[in-house]
Design an enzyme around this catalytic site. Sequence first.
Site, PDB file in Angstrom:
ATOM      1  N   SER A 223      38.148  41.532  44.686  1.00 43.05           N
ATOM      2  CA  SER A 223      36.768  41.124  44.386  1.00 43.05           C
ATOM      3  C   SER A 223      36.123  42.060  43.381  1.00 43.05           C
ATOM      4  O   SER A 223      36.442  43.236  43.311  1.00 43.05           O
ATOM      5  CB  SER A 223      35.905  41.111  45.645  1.00 43.05           C
ATOM      6  OG  SER A 223      34.577  40.772  45.279  1.00 43.05           O
TER       7      SER A 223
ATOM      8  N   LYS B 222      39.005  37.991  52.269  1.00 35.28           N
ATOM      9  CA  LYS B 222      38.398  37.741  50.951  1.00 35.28           C
ATOM     10  C   LYS B 222      37.627  36.419  50.954  1.00 35.28           C
ATOM     11  O   LYS B 222      36.536  36.308  50.375  1.00 35.28           O
ATOM     12  CB  LYS B 222      39.489  37.717  49.862  1.00 35.28           C
ATOM     13  CG  LYS B 222      38.994  37.290  48.480  1.00 35.28           C
ATOM     14  CD  LYS B 222      38.080  38.320  47.864  1.00 35.28           C
ATOM     15  CE  LYS B 222      37.253  37.915  46.666  1.00 35.28           C
ATOM     16  NZ  LYS B 222      37.713  37.006  45.697  1.00 35.28           N
TER      17      LYS B 222
ATOM     18  N   HIS C 127      34.417  37.041  52.685  1.00 29.65           N
ATOM     19  CA  HIS C 127      33.605  37.820  51.732  1.00 29.65           C
ATOM     20  C   HIS C 127      32.904  36.864  50.767  1.00 29.65           C
ATOM     21  O   HIS C 127      31.699  36.973  50.515  1.00 29.65           O
ATOM     22  CB  HIS C 127      34.513  38.806  50.977  1.00 29.65           C
ATOM     23  CG  HIS C 127      33.925  39.346  49.712  1.00 29.65           C
ATOM     24  ND1 HIS C 127      33.814  38.585  48.550  1.00 29.65           N
ATOM     25  CD2 HIS C 127      33.385  40.539  49.407  1.00 29.65           C
ATOM     26  CE1 HIS C 127      33.250  39.313  47.610  1.00 29.65           C
ATOM     27  NE2 HIS C 127      32.972  40.491  48.086  1.00 29.65           N
ATOM     28  N   ASN C 128      33.636  35.909  50.259  1.00 28.15           N
ATOM     29  CA  ASN C 128      33.044  34.957  49.311  1.00 28.15           C
ATOM     30  C   ASN C 128      32.000  34.068  49.985  1.00 28.15           C
ATOM     31  O   ASN C 128      30.978  33.736  49.383  1.00 28.15           O
ATOM     32  CB  ASN C 128      34.131  34.082  48.677  1.00 28.15           C
ATOM     33  CG  ASN C 128      34.918  34.833  47.617  1.00 28.15           C
ATOM     34  OD1 ASN C 128      34.953  36.049  47.618  1.00 28.15           O
ATOM     35  ND2 ASN C 128      35.568  34.116  46.720  1.00 28.15           N
TER      36      ASN C 128
HETATM   37  P1  NBP Z   1      42.820  31.619  36.376  1.00 27.50           P
HETATM   38  O1  NBP Z   1      42.592  31.306  37.796  1.00 27.50           O
HETATM   39  O2  NBP Z   1      41.988  30.984  35.339  1.00 27.50           O
HETATM   40  O3  NBP Z   1      44.360  31.324  36.036  1.00 27.50           O
HETATM   41  C1  NBP Z   1      44.885  31.502  34.740  1.00 27.50           C
HETATM   42  C2  NBP Z   1      46.238  32.151  34.834  1.00 27.50           C
HETATM   43  O4  NBP Z   1      47.125  31.346  35.609  1.00 27.50           O
HETATM   44  C3  NBP Z   1      46.877  32.278  33.455  1.00 27.50           C
HETATM   45  O5  NBP Z   1      47.599  33.496  33.416  1.00 27.50           O
HETATM   46  C4  NBP Z   1      47.802  31.074  33.427  1.00 27.50           C
HETATM   47  O6  NBP Z   1      48.887  31.204  32.562  1.00 27.50           O
HETATM   48  C5  NBP Z   1      48.301  31.094  34.841  1.00 27.50           C
HETATM   49  N1  NBP Z   1      48.983  29.870  35.230  1.00 27.50           N
HETATM   50  C6  NBP Z   1      48.506  28.630  35.468  1.00 27.50           C
HETATM   51 BR1  NBP Z   1      46.752  28.128  35.249  1.00 27.50          BR
HETATM   52  N2  NBP Z   1      49.436  27.738  35.829  1.00 27.50           N
HETATM   53  C7  NBP Z   1      50.584  28.452  35.822  1.00 27.50           C
HETATM   54  C8  NBP Z   1      51.908  28.110  36.125  1.00 27.50           C
HETATM   55  N3  NBP Z   1      52.211  26.891  36.532  1.00 27.50           N
HETATM   56  N4  NBP Z   1      52.858  29.060  35.995  1.00 27.50           N
HETATM   57  C9  NBP Z   1      52.526  30.301  35.613  1.00 27.50           C
HETATM   58  N5  NBP Z   1      51.270  30.701  35.326  1.00 27.50           N
HETATM   59  C10 NBP Z   1      50.309  29.788  35.435  1.00 27.50           C
HETATM   60  O7  NBP Z   1      42.768  33.215  36.158  1.00 27.50           O
HETATM   61  P2  NBP Z   1      41.704  34.290  36.659  1.00 27.50           P
HETATM   62  O8  NBP Z   1      40.302  33.806  36.508  1.00 27.50           O
HETATM   63  O9  NBP Z   1      42.099  35.556  36.038  1.00 27.50           O
HETATM   64  O10 NBP Z   1      41.980  34.374  38.228  1.00 27.50           O
HETATM   65  C11 NBP Z   1      43.230  34.716  38.775  1.00 27.50           C
HETATM   66  C12 NBP Z   1      43.129  34.644  40.291  1.00 27.50           C
HETATM   67  O11 NBP Z   1      42.155  35.593  40.731  1.00 27.50           O
HETATM   68  C13 NBP Z   1      42.677  33.292  40.823  1.00 27.50           C
HETATM   69  O12 NBP Z   1      43.268  33.036  42.069  1.00 27.50           O
HETATM   70  C14 NBP Z   1      41.192  33.483  41.009  1.00 27.50           C
HETATM   71  O13 NBP Z   1      40.653  32.604  41.981  1.00 27.50           O
HETATM   72  C15 NBP Z   1      41.133  34.924  41.457  1.00 27.50           C
HETATM   73  N6  NBP Z   1      39.867  35.596  41.211  1.00 27.50           N
HETATM   74  C16 NBP Z   1      39.181  35.403  40.054  1.00 27.50           C
HETATM   75  C17 NBP Z   1      37.992  36.062  39.836  1.00 27.50           C
HETATM   76  C18 NBP Z   1      37.232  35.879  38.550  1.00 27.50           C
HETATM   77  O14 NBP Z   1      36.123  36.445  38.453  1.00 27.50           O
HETATM   78  N7  NBP Z   1      37.756  35.182  37.573  1.00 27.50           N
HETATM   79  C19 NBP Z   1      37.511  36.955  40.803  1.00 27.50           C
HETATM   80  C20 NBP Z   1      38.251  37.165  41.945  1.00 27.50           C
HETATM   81  C21 NBP Z   1      39.426  36.481  42.143  1.00 27.50           C
HETATM   82  P3  NBP Z   1      48.799  30.591  31.060  1.00 27.50           P
HETATM   83  O15 NBP Z   1      48.066  31.618  30.279  1.00 27.50           O
HETATM   84  O16 NBP Z   1      50.201  30.445  30.680  1.00 27.50           O
HETATM   85  O17 NBP Z   1      48.068  29.285  31.172  1.00 27.50           O
END
Ligand code: NBP
Length: 487
Positions: A134, A188, A191-192
């Site tokens: 988080s 988590k 938390h959300n």
């Molecule tokens: P995203 O949730 O937007 O996911 C994008 C990533 O997933 C890219 O690296 C993409 O690769 C990869 N991906 C996908 Br989409 N499909 C794929 C597949 N079939 N095989 C391999 N890779 C794949 O990224 P994020 O916002 O950085 O979040 C990552 C995790 O952390 C999520 O579970 C999210 O819920 C969690 N989270 C996010 C936040 C936030 O503030 N964003 C906070 C806390 C937790 P590509 O580049 O090749 O498309």
Amino acid sequence: MEAAALSRIGLAGLAVMGQNLALNVAEKGFPISVYNRTTSKVDETLDRAQTEGQLPLTGHYTPRDFILSIQKPRSVIILVKAGAPVDQTIAALSAHMEPGDTIIDGGNEWYENTERRIVEAENKGLLYLGMGVSGGEEGARNGPSLMPGGSFQAYNNIKDIVEKVAAQVEDGPCVTYIGTGGSGNFVKMVHNGIEYGDMQLISEAYDVLKNVGGLSNVELAEIFDEWNKGELESFLVEITADIFKVKDEHGEGELVDKILDKTGMKGTGKWTVQQAAELSVAAPTIAASLDCRYLSGLKDERENAEKVLAEAGMKDDVASVRSGVDKKRLIDDVRQALYASKICSYAQGMNLLRAKSVEKNWNLNFGELARIWKGGCIIRAVFLDRIKKAYQRNPNLASLVVDPEFAKEMVQRQAAWRRVVGLAVSAGISTPGMCASLAYFDTYRRGRLPANLVQAQRDLFGAHTYERVDREGVFHTEWTKLARNKS
Ligand code: NBP
């Protein structure tokens, strides 16, 4: 023979979270290998590693090269979109991993998916952690709150890394081993859910101050800044003050007034409410915040309802309520209402965690959970230290509201809280979160509820039986016969 300069850890999935967490790990002095399905993100991360201080980070373009670049036993963090992408990424990477290696999923994953993957990993001799992360982009880069659950051995393999990478507060790094199975993801998720509640309650405080109190954005910024110096000091109150200060670059006034009033969501709040229902735990404040997001989405319907009800004679009572309000007192009352409402919301979240912990035998340590939320994460707040202490005083605390210190605070604040809710109700300004918290408090604290009547109704129409307050046993009464014979 393996090359000499192997990385200490690997990270796959270089979107917002992955990129920033990888740079954070490297900055703390742990050489890291990175990989992403779309390789341009590998190059982007390499560029950032250079410009942000020549950090020890190496980029890899195939799963095999990536895995082979990590020292054994290997630990690999995955930060891709939750669900099927995690399974696909595990399949691609685990083909090159060996028994004793560890997979750590850092996404917002449904805890049962983690429990399934733990078993699948075990079948291959791999260790597995589901680790809640988080703090968003900023937290990932500079110190998140981390909630790892699953294999304890896997946790120990990366303990030195996560303890450095996590946010640091005066009583330690914002990470601890949460428990077995999917406990890290579950914690988590809750938390959300609590985060949903906090955001809703803050938005209600804003609504009341703006519409009942008539405060301008400038005044709101000052009030939230002020609140952030006291018992409400928290990340969300701090950023709220900042939001009121930002001018609209496309027109008059502040940007906040130009934002469409439809809230987005990604599902963890909904899971929290579903789990609360599943476990028969009351979580009305969190549920109210979820409902509000649903209602906010009905923008067209709401606008139509406003029009139809105005035509049907609905009067806007805000102006008349506002005219009788002492602004200074309202501000102080809203601060107290927000604080008391928040305590109830956290009580609900903690009780949900306790119910799940009992069901799953996770043995969660609530004081530790409050401690690791003190820094790095979105709900970080000074008052989490008080929650930590409450659970340290009594690990089996039935509810935060009956901790002697919180109980005193609830009593001190309840008059102000009732005034705010009462004013909002008469002005027609909905405060579902504050109302839900107050109703929760008033329901929980009453030794006798009207549930006796519900039991009587159930027994009348369904012969569901009832118990009595004055004698042992289970009873059934022929209510209708007795009632009608008498009349
Ligand atoms: P995203 O949730 O937007 O996911 C994008 C990533 O997933 C890219 O690296 C993409 O690769 C990869 N991906 C996908 Br989409 N499909 C794929 C597949 N079939 N095989 C391999 N890779 C794949 O990224 P994020 O916002 O950085 O979040 C990552 C995790 O952390 C999520 O579970 C999210 O819920 C969690 N989270 C996010 C936040 C936030 O503030 N964003 C906070 C806390 C937790 P590509 O580049 O090749 O498309």
